[in-house]
Design a protein around this motif. Structure first.
Motif, PDB file in Angstrom:
ATOM      1  N   ASN A 131      77.676 -53.554 106.242  1.00  0.00           N
ATOM      2  CA  ASN A 131      76.323 -54.081 106.015  1.00  0.00           C
ATOM      3  C   ASN A 131      75.296 -53.158 106.668  1.00  0.00           C
ATOM      4  OD1 ASN A 131      73.837 -55.647 106.708  1.00  0.00           O
ATOM      5  ND2 ASN A 131      74.932 -57.305 105.698  1.00  0.00           N
ATOM      6  N   PRO A 132      74.376 -52.551 105.899  1.00  0.00           N
ATOM      7  CA  PRO A 132      73.470 -51.543 106.474  1.00  0.00           C
ATOM      8  C   PRO A 132      72.536 -52.096 107.540  1.00  0.00           C
ATOM      9  CG  PRO A 132      72.837 -52.096 104.214  1.00  0.00           C
ATOM     10  CD  PRO A 132      74.158 -52.732 104.454  1.00  0.00           C
ATOM     11  N   GLN A 133      72.093 -53.351 107.394  1.00  0.00           N
ATOM     12  CA  GLN A 133      71.187 -53.922 108.387  1.00  0.00           C
ATOM     13  C   GLN A 133      71.921 -54.226 109.692  1.00  0.00           C
ATOM     14  OE1 GLN A 133      67.921 -54.013 108.015  1.00  0.00           O
ATOM     15  NE2 GLN A 133      68.183 -53.141 105.976  1.00  0.00           N
ATOM     16  N   LEU A 134      73.094 -54.809 109.583  1.00  0.00           N
ATOM     17  CA  LEU A 134      73.863 -55.119 110.789  1.00  0.00           C
ATOM     18  C   LEU A 134      74.367 -53.847 111.468  1.00  0.00           C
ATOM     19  CD1 LEU A 134      75.938 -58.212 109.575  1.00  0.00           C
ATOM     20  CD2 LEU A 134      73.872 -58.205 110.972  1.00  0.00           C
ATOM     21  N   SER A 135      74.710 -52.835 110.678  1.00  0.00           N
ATOM     22  CA  SER A 135      75.224 -51.595 111.267  1.00  0.00           C
ATOM     23  C   SER A 135      74.151 -50.901 112.117  1.00  0.00           C
ATOM     24  CB  SER A 135      75.730 -50.649 110.181  1.00  0.00           C
ATOM     25  OG  SER A 135      74.679 -50.233 109.329  1.00  0.00           O
ATOM     26  N   ARG A 136      72.866 -51.072 111.746  1.00  0.00           N
ATOM     27  CA  ARG A 136      71.794 -50.509 112.572  1.00  0.00           C
ATOM     28  C   ARG A 136      71.790 -51.145 113.976  1.00  0.00           C
ATOM     29  NH1 ARG A 136      69.447 -50.194 107.416  1.00  0.00           N
ATOM     30  NH2 ARG A 136      68.395 -48.201 107.031  1.00  0.00           N
ATOM     31  N   LEU A 137      72.016 -52.457 114.004  1.00  0.00           N
ATOM     32  CA  LEU A 137      72.066 -53.138 115.302  1.00  0.00           C
ATOM     33  C   LEU A 137      73.316 -52.747 116.085  1.00  0.00           C
ATOM     34  CD1 LEU A 137      70.872 -56.789 114.578  1.00  0.00           C
ATOM     35  CD2 LEU A 137      69.673 -55.034 115.869  1.00  0.00           C
ATOM     36  N   ASN A 138      74.438 -52.636 115.404  1.00  0.00           N
ATOM     37  CA  ASN A 138      75.678 -52.267 116.081  1.00  0.00           C
ATOM     38  C   ASN A 138      75.596 -50.863 116.671  1.00  0.00           C
ATOM     39  OD1 ASN A 138      76.799 -54.749 115.340  1.00  0.00           O
ATOM     40  ND2 ASN A 138      77.600 -53.943 113.416  1.00  0.00           N
ATOM     41  N   CYS A 139      75.039 -49.934 115.904  1.00  0.00           N
ATOM     42  CA  CYS A 139      74.839 -48.576 116.426  1.00  0.00           C
ATOM     43  C   CYS A 139      73.843 -48.589 117.578  1.00  0.00           C
ATOM     44  CB  CYS A 139      74.340 -47.653 115.318  1.00  0.00           C
ATOM     45  SG  CYS A 139      75.569 -47.293 114.058  1.00  0.00           S
ATOM     46  N   GLY A 140      72.820 -49.432 117.448  1.00  0.00           N
ATOM     47  CA  GLY A 140      71.800 -49.509 118.488  1.00  0.00           C
ATOM     48  C   GLY A 140      72.332 -50.018 119.808  1.00  0.00           C
ATOM     49  N   VAL A 141      73.107 -51.114 119.764  1.00  0.00           N
ATOM     50  CA  VAL A 141      73.629 -51.660 121.026  1.00  0.00           C
ATOM     51  C   VAL A 141      74.669 -50.708 121.614  1.00  0.00           C
ATOM     52  CG1 VAL A 141      75.577 -53.063 120.159  1.00  0.00           C
ATOM     53  CG2 VAL A 141      74.220 -53.847 122.120  1.00  0.00           C
ATOM     54  N   PHE A 142      75.358 -49.952 120.763  1.00  0.00           N
ATOM     55  CA  PHE A 142      76.279 -48.915 121.248  1.00  0.00           C
ATOM     56  C   PHE A 142      75.522 -47.871 122.068  1.00  0.00           C
ATOM     57  CE2 PHE A 142      78.368 -44.824 120.824  1.00  0.00           C
ATOM     58  CZ  PHE A 142      79.705 -45.107 121.074  1.00  0.00           C
ATOM     59  N   ILE A 143      74.415 -47.363 121.509  1.00  0.00           N
ATOM     60  CA  ILE A 143      73.626 -46.330 122.198  1.00  0.00           C
ATOM     61  C   ILE A 143      72.960 -46.903 123.456  1.00  0.00           C
ATOM     62  CG2 ILE A 143      71.576 -44.855 121.990  1.00  0.00           C
ATOM     63  CD1 ILE A 143      72.374 -44.435 119.049  1.00  0.00           C
ATOM     64  N   LEU A 144      72.491 -48.155 123.376  1.00  0.00           N
ATOM     65  CA  LEU A 144      71.822 -48.771 124.517  1.00  0.00           C
ATOM     66  C   LEU A 144      72.748 -48.852 125.729  1.00  0.00           C
ATOM     67  CD1 LEU A 144      69.209 -50.247 125.478  1.00  0.00           C
ATOM     68  CD2 LEU A 144      70.299 -52.375 124.737  1.00  0.00           C
ATOM     69  N   HIS A 145      73.956 -49.339 125.522  1.00  0.00           N
ATOM     70  CA  HIS A 145      74.881 -49.496 126.649  1.00  0.00           C
ATOM     71  C   HIS A 145      75.546 -48.175 127.027  1.00  0.00           C
ATOM     72  CE1 HIS A 145      74.879 -53.829 127.590  1.00  0.00           C
ATOM     73  NE2 HIS A 145      74.262 -53.864 126.418  1.00  0.00           N
ATOM     74  N   MET A 146      75.640 -47.258 126.098  1.00  0.00           N
ATOM     75  CA  MET A 146      76.091 -45.918 126.449  1.00  0.00           C
ATOM     76  C   MET A 146      75.092 -45.261 127.399  1.00  0.00           C
ATOM     77  SD  MET A 146      77.142 -42.732 123.958  1.00  0.00           S
ATOM     78  CE  MET A 146      75.683 -42.914 122.966  1.00  0.00           C
ATOM     79  N   ALA A 167      67.514 -58.523 125.266  1.00  0.00           N
ATOM     80  CA  ALA A 167      67.159 -59.929 125.054  1.00  0.00           C
ATOM     81  C   ALA A 167      66.904 -60.252 123.582  1.00  0.00           C
ATOM     82  CB  ALA A 167      65.920 -60.275 125.883  1.00  0.00           C
ATOM     83  N   THR A 168      66.382 -59.301 122.827  1.00  0.00           N
ATOM     84  CA  THR A 168      65.960 -59.604 121.458  1.00  0.00           C
ATOM     85  C   THR A 168      67.014 -59.287 120.398  1.00  0.00           C
ATOM     86  OG1 THR A 168      64.913 -57.413 121.296  1.00  0.00           O
ATOM     87  CG2 THR A 168      63.520 -59.271 121.975  1.00  0.00           C
ATOM     88  N   MET A 169      67.920 -58.376 120.676  1.00  0.00           N
ATOM     89  CA  MET A 169      68.872 -57.955 119.641  1.00  0.00           C
ATOM     90  C   MET A 169      69.821 -59.068 119.173  1.00  0.00           C
ATOM     91  SD  MET A 169      69.593 -54.024 120.809  1.00  0.00           S
ATOM     92  CE  MET A 169      70.701 -53.562 119.489  1.00  0.00           C
ATOM     93  N   PRO A 170      70.355 -59.922 120.066  1.00  0.00           N
ATOM     94  CA  PRO A 170      71.191 -61.021 119.555  1.00  0.00           C
ATOM     95  C   PRO A 170      70.438 -61.968 118.631  1.00  0.00           C
ATOM     96  CG  PRO A 170      71.589 -60.699 121.897  1.00  0.00           C
ATOM     97  CD  PRO A 170      70.395 -59.857 121.532  1.00  0.00           C
ATOM     98  N   SER A 171      69.159 -62.209 118.938  1.00  0.00           N
ATOM     99  CA  SER A 171      68.345 -63.062 118.071  1.00  0.00           C
ATOM    100  C   SER A 171      68.147 -62.411 116.706  1.00  0.00           C
ATOM    101  CB  SER A 171      66.986 -63.325 118.729  1.00  0.00           C
ATOM    102  OG  SER A 171      66.122 -63.998 117.848  1.00  0.00           O
ATOM    103  N   ILE A 172      67.888 -61.114 116.699  1.00  0.00           N
ATOM    104  CA  ILE A 172      67.735 -60.381 115.439  1.00  0.00           C
ATOM    105  C   ILE A 172      69.035 -60.434 114.642  1.00  0.00           C
ATOM    106  CG2 ILE A 172      67.355 -58.090 114.431  1.00  0.00           C
ATOM    107  CD1 ILE A 172      65.472 -57.524 116.793  1.00  0.00           C
ATOM    108  N   LEU A 173      70.155 -60.264 115.348  1.00  0.00           N
ATOM    109  CA  LEU A 173      71.459 -60.311 114.686  1.00  0.00           C
ATOM    110  C   LEU A 173      71.682 -61.650 113.991  1.00  0.00           C
ATOM    111  CD1 LEU A 173      74.374 -58.914 114.467  1.00  0.00           C
ATOM    112  CD2 LEU A 173      74.972 -60.490 116.299  1.00  0.00           C
ATOM    113  N   SER A 174      71.339 -62.740 114.673  1.00  0.00           N
ATOM    114  CA  SER A 174      71.585 -64.059 114.096  1.00  0.00           C
ATOM    115  C   SER A 174      70.762 -64.286 112.833  1.00  0.00           C
ATOM    116  CB  SER A 174      71.284 -65.153 115.121  1.00  0.00           C
ATOM    117  OG  SER A 174      69.894 -65.234 115.383  1.00  0.00           O
ATOM    118  N   ARG A 175      69.600 -63.632 112.756  1.00  0.00           N
ATOM    119  CA  ARG A 175      68.771 -63.794 111.559  1.00  0.00           C
ATOM    120  C   ARG A 175      69.179 -62.862 110.432  1.00  0.00           C
ATOM    121  NH1 ARG A 175      62.831 -63.564 113.777  1.00  0.00           N
ATOM    122  NH2 ARG A 175      63.819 -62.725 115.634  1.00  0.00           N
ATOM    123  N   LEU A 176      69.739 -61.709 110.772  1.00  0.00           N
ATOM    124  CA  LEU A 176      70.175 -60.770 109.735  1.00  0.00           C
ATOM    125  C   LEU A 176      71.546 -61.122 109.181  1.00  0.00           C
ATOM    126  CD1 LEU A 176      69.068 -57.308 111.213  1.00  0.00           C
ATOM    127  CD2 LEU A 176      68.001 -58.578 109.341  1.00  0.00           C
TER     128      LEU A 176
END
Length: 467
Positions: free
Chosen positions: A211-226, A321-330
């Motif tokens: 899913n292109p929208q969810l993959s943006r978040l997954n890549c983002g949280v990967f880079i954030l915690h990296m 704080a905001t990414m899980p909320s975005i995930l639940s809506r996408l």
């Protein structure tokens, strides 16, 4: 029971599960502000092994997160959570007894194998009503954020008083405390919450990864915690080099994290009230990149470090704080559990990659180069974020229905999607589990606009006799 607030069982479940989650994350995070310095005293030290020790838990967390959630669905939430805490305790003891960097890496990896996040979230769902579930989940999220702040403060204090081994023994003590809380404070429950909304299902994972929208978040949280993990390969050393003794680092982390929190809040309010979430999200990624570039460019004086770190944590806390909320809506209706499982695994893989990359970059190009590499990766994330779709205000709900036939599933699906405020409606049969018994009743997964939807009318439709 009132739908306007949490009842007694929900309050007890929210506080106890949030405390268990927070205590466990506290044990994982406390190593971050001190290990870059104390790790040098261990036999076998090198920058690469230092990074491995900091990030090792992330790899095993990522590998075991989804399977542990599935096991909790089969064998019960509490037994799996307690088993995970026992594994975490074993890892803490191994790390505490180790005099080499290799032993600490093994201990940290075993800690990560006690991956109980998905089981705790599923138990929280089991113990709460559909309309109150977001409040319970928000309480758990708040405690996770608090645990990180406490870890930054307590880590240097405990390590100064008891050494590195004392830090891991303290983590073990916290784990025993969490086990007692699970056993005696958390209410008993059978698995009653619909699975797809809370626990990852294997058949959904490959589709959601693409899913292109969810993959943006997954890549983002990967880079954030990296970025977070990589920075802590060197940040504590830089604070010491600038004149701040390790035992006083809490005096820096406390105002820095509190300051970043208060700076973050206005941006969250603007994003929500003005419906500017996407621009604010991209702005936070840009701020993260700026902070990392400043850490690379500016001289390593104390005040320049403080300024850059405040910017970093303002961006980090906002995004976290905001990414899980975005995930639940996408996430499509009915697959939030699977989407969150992939998201959590990406987060922990990022922590592992940050330790590895931070150690490699430090050993080959110098520790200051870590910030440059992370800044460049953050810019890539920023470019990717521009393709994220505009977010609609929505919430996810799941309802166990009285629908027992495929014909009625089709009929009620059509009625639901035509009702005001229903954005998505998915009805799935044979997913409800009550103890050891399986029910053939369908489960309704809904994504709704809370301002427009009439939840009472929806529940009345789904709970009438439709056999």
């Amino acid at each position: 029971m009132s739908v306007s607030g949490l009842n007694r069982i929900e309050k007890r479940a929210a506080f106890s599960l949030a405390s268990v989650f927070g205590v466990r994350m506290l044990g994982l995070f406390m190593i971050l502000p001190v290990f870059a310095i104390y790790g040098e005293q261990l036999a076998g030290y090198s920058p690469l092994w230092l990074g491995l020790a900091i990030g090792a838990y992330g790899l095993t967390q990522a590998l075991f997160q989804i399977p542990m959630g599935m096991l909790s669905d089969k064998y019960g939430r509490k037994p799996v959570i307690l088993a995970g805490l026992v594994v975490f305790l074993i890892g803490s003891v191994i790390a505490a007894l180790s005099t080499t960097i290799y032993g600490v890496v093994i201990g940290r990896a075993i800690q990560g194998m006690g991956a109980i996040a998905s089981a705790i979230l599923a138990l929280a769902a089991d113990l709460s009503r559909e309309e109150q579930r977001p409040k319970v989940m928000a309480t758990i999220g708040m405690f996770i954020g608090l645990s990180f702040t406490l870890a930054m403060i307590l880590g240097p204090i405990v390590a100064d008083a008891f050494g590195l081994s004392g830090l891991f023994w303290f983590t073990g003590f916290l784990t025993i405390l969490a086990m007692l809380m699970i056993q005696f404070m958390v209410p008993y429950s059978v698995s009653k919450a619909p699975r797809g909304d809370n626990v990852a299902l294997p058949e959904q994972i490959s589709t959601l990864i693409k899913n292109p929208q969810l993959s943006r978040l997954n890549c983002g949280v990967f880079i954030l915690h990296m970025s977070l993990t990589a920075c802590f390969v060197t940040l504590p050393k830089q604070f010491v080099a600038s004149g701040l003794a390790l035992e006083n680092h809490w005096q820096l982390y406390l105002p820095t994290l509190l300051g970043s929190f208060f700076l973050m809040v206005p941006f969250m309010i603007i994003a929500m009230k003005k419906e500017q979430e996407k621009p604010m999200f991209s702005g936070a990624i840009a701020l993260l990149s700026v902070a990392l570039f400043l850490l690379w460019l500016l001289p390593t004086g104390l005040w320049s470090l403080v300024f850059s770190v405040v910017l970093f944590f303002t961006a980090f806390n906002y995004l976290e704080a905001t990414m899980p909320s975005i995930l639940s809506r996408l996430a499509p209706a009915g697959v939030k559990g699977s989407a969150m499982g992939i998201y959590s695994s990406s987060q922990f893989l990022g922590a592992f990659a940050g330790g590895i990359i931070g150690g490699l970059v430090a050993s080959r190009y110098g520790e200051q180069s870590i910030f440059l590499v992370m800044a460049l990766l953050s810019l890539i994330w920023l470019a990717v974020s521009f393709g994220m779709q505009k977010l609609k205000k929505s919430k996810n709900f799941s309802f166990i229905t009285n629908i027992k036939t495929a014909e009625k599933v089709e009929e009620i699906s059509e009625i639901l999607i035509s009702m005001p405020g229903i954005i998505e409606a998915t009805l799935v049969q044979n997913e409800t589990k009550m103890g050891d018994k399986e029910s053939s009743n369908a489960v309704a997964y809904l994504k709704v606009d809370e301002k427009l939807v009439d939840l009472l009318a929806v529940k009345a439709l789904l709970q009438q006799d439709l056999s």
